[in-house]
Design an enzyme around this catalytic site. Structure first.
Site, PDB file in Angstrom:
ATOM      1  N   GLU A   1      56.955 -67.204  10.137  1.00  0.00           N
ATOM      2  CA  GLU A   1      56.328 -66.241   9.444  1.00  0.00           C
ATOM      3  C   GLU A   1      56.336 -65.084  10.474  1.00  0.00           C
ATOM      4  OE1 GLU A   1      52.693 -67.264   7.400  1.00  0.00           O
ATOM      5  OE2 GLU A   1      53.606 -68.585   6.147  1.00  0.00           O
TER       6      GLU A   1
ATOM      7  N   ARG B   1      49.397 -74.654   4.495  1.00  0.00           N
ATOM      8  CA  ARG B   1      50.516 -74.216   5.479  1.00  0.00           C
ATOM      9  C   ARG B   1      51.708 -75.136   5.377  1.00  0.00           C
ATOM     10  NH1 ARG B   1      46.842 -71.055   5.975  1.00  0.00           N
ATOM     11  NH2 ARG B   1      45.725 -70.382   8.026  1.00  0.00           N
TER      12      ARG B   1
ATOM     13  N   HIS C   1      52.873 -65.125   1.877  1.00  0.00           N
ATOM     14  CA  HIS C   1      51.573 -65.558   2.489  1.00  0.00           C
ATOM     15  C   HIS C   1      50.339 -64.437   2.209  1.00  0.00           C
ATOM     16  CE1 HIS C   1      49.598 -68.165   6.171  1.00  0.00           C
ATOM     17  NE2 HIS C   1      48.555 -67.966   4.832  1.00  0.00           N
TER      18      HIS C   1
END
Length: 326
Positions: free
Chosen positions: A265, A236, A285
């Site tokens: 994001e 993260r 991601h």
């Protein structure tokens, strides 16, 4: 039940084998990403069960209060994007399997892919070849380097095993109990956090984002890294102090970064300062985004829905709600 699935970008979920679990329900799948509360409230006004794909959409009190029919939120893994207190107050059950017994091999494999891509300059070499320029530089060999694993949990342990197969030295920095597990697995433990960052050729972050870990990697930590070092983050973005990574890379310590996660994001700005740096390899991601991983994750998510429909909810993260659930 009326079920809504958010943020299924490539309309993948309905193609999974486990999707047949929901055959008796009315399922709507949304493929775009929306964070606007008004739009979400309109879309989900009749929804009884909300399925989330990781942390793609934030579910706050302002939205929850406009969803009077919502009874269950079903997802997998951690839930910093969900206002659990609001769910409990409104009588909404949140089920989320924490998969403590199974690492995400997909995330571990992507981590190693990013390591190789960065040290061998694979994206840059590909771009050069496609532009008709042949080779543009000299990469580095992993064998003999020191990989620092920050956070020795399920995924960190798998990545450490990959490093061992590549002939690397591995050292670990983590919580006391995790350090003991690392020692038991035959890995070295750094004498201090400062020494860990100073001596690692590659640092890979593998921990959950909690209040205790938010910003755990500071600007001072990054400044201790070698100019030739690489930092990898497939966990993260919030584990690193806000803005610290960009500043550190511009200052040359560490010399490279490989990241799969970002502070905001989805990141849709091609001119984002981090993406503009030549010493950054980045992916959007995708650590958990494989068909195999989706089958595992959504099987758990759909099992939670089945259990709720049968009157016996499982993996409930707010059990106090059960006495007053909708």
């Amino acid at each position: 039940m009326k079920i809504a699935i958010l943020d299924d970008y490539f309309d993948t979920v309905r193609t999974l084998r486990c999707f047949r679990t929901l055959e008796s329900h009315n399922v709507t799948v949304w493929n775009d990403h929306v964070q606007d509360v008004d739009v979400l409230a309109e879309r989900l006004k009749d929804t009884e069960v909300l399925v989330l794909i990781r942390e793609r959409t934030k579910i706050g009190a302002a939205l929850l209060e406009r969803l009077p029919k919502l009874k269950l939120i079903s997802q997998r893994s951690v839930y910093p994007h969900i206002d659990i207190a609001a769910c409990t107050r409104l009588g909404i059950v949140v089920s989320s399997y924490q998969h403590a017994d199974s690492p995400s091999y997909a995330a571990a494999e992507l981590t190693w892919g990013l390591v190789l891509a960065a040290v061998r300059e694979i994206p840059q070499q590909m771009a050069s070849l496609k532009a008709g320029r042949w080779q543009i530089g000299v990469g580095r060999t992993l064998r003999g380097m020191t990989l620092g694993i920050f956070g020795y949990g399920r995924i960190g342990a798998v990545v450490a095993g990959y490093a061992r197969a590549f002939g690397m030295d591995v050292q670990v920095w983590s919580r006391a109990d995790s350090l003991e597990r690392a020692k038991a697995d035959g890995y070295a433990v750094a004498p201090s956090k400062a020494a860990f960052f100073e001596s690692s050729d590659i640092v890979s972050l593998h921990m959950r984002l909690l209040d205790a870990t938010r910003g755990i990697v500071t600007a001072a930590d990054l400044a201790r890294m070698k100019p030739s070092a690489l930092i990898v983050n497939t966990s993260r973005a919030g584990l690193i102090e806000p803005g610290a990574l960009l500043s550190a890379l511009r200052a040359g310590r560490p010399g490279m970064a490989a990241v799969d996660v970002f502070e905001d994001e989805p990141l849709l700005d091609p001119n984002d300062p981090l993406l503009a740096l030549p010493n950054v390899v980045a992916t959007p991601h995708i650590g958990y985004v494989t068909r195999d991983e989706y089958e595992l994750q959504f099987a758990d998510i759909f099992d939670q829905i089945t259990a709720y429909a049968g009157g016996a909810p499982i993996n409930v993260v707010n059990p106090q709600v059960l006495s007053g659930a909708r």
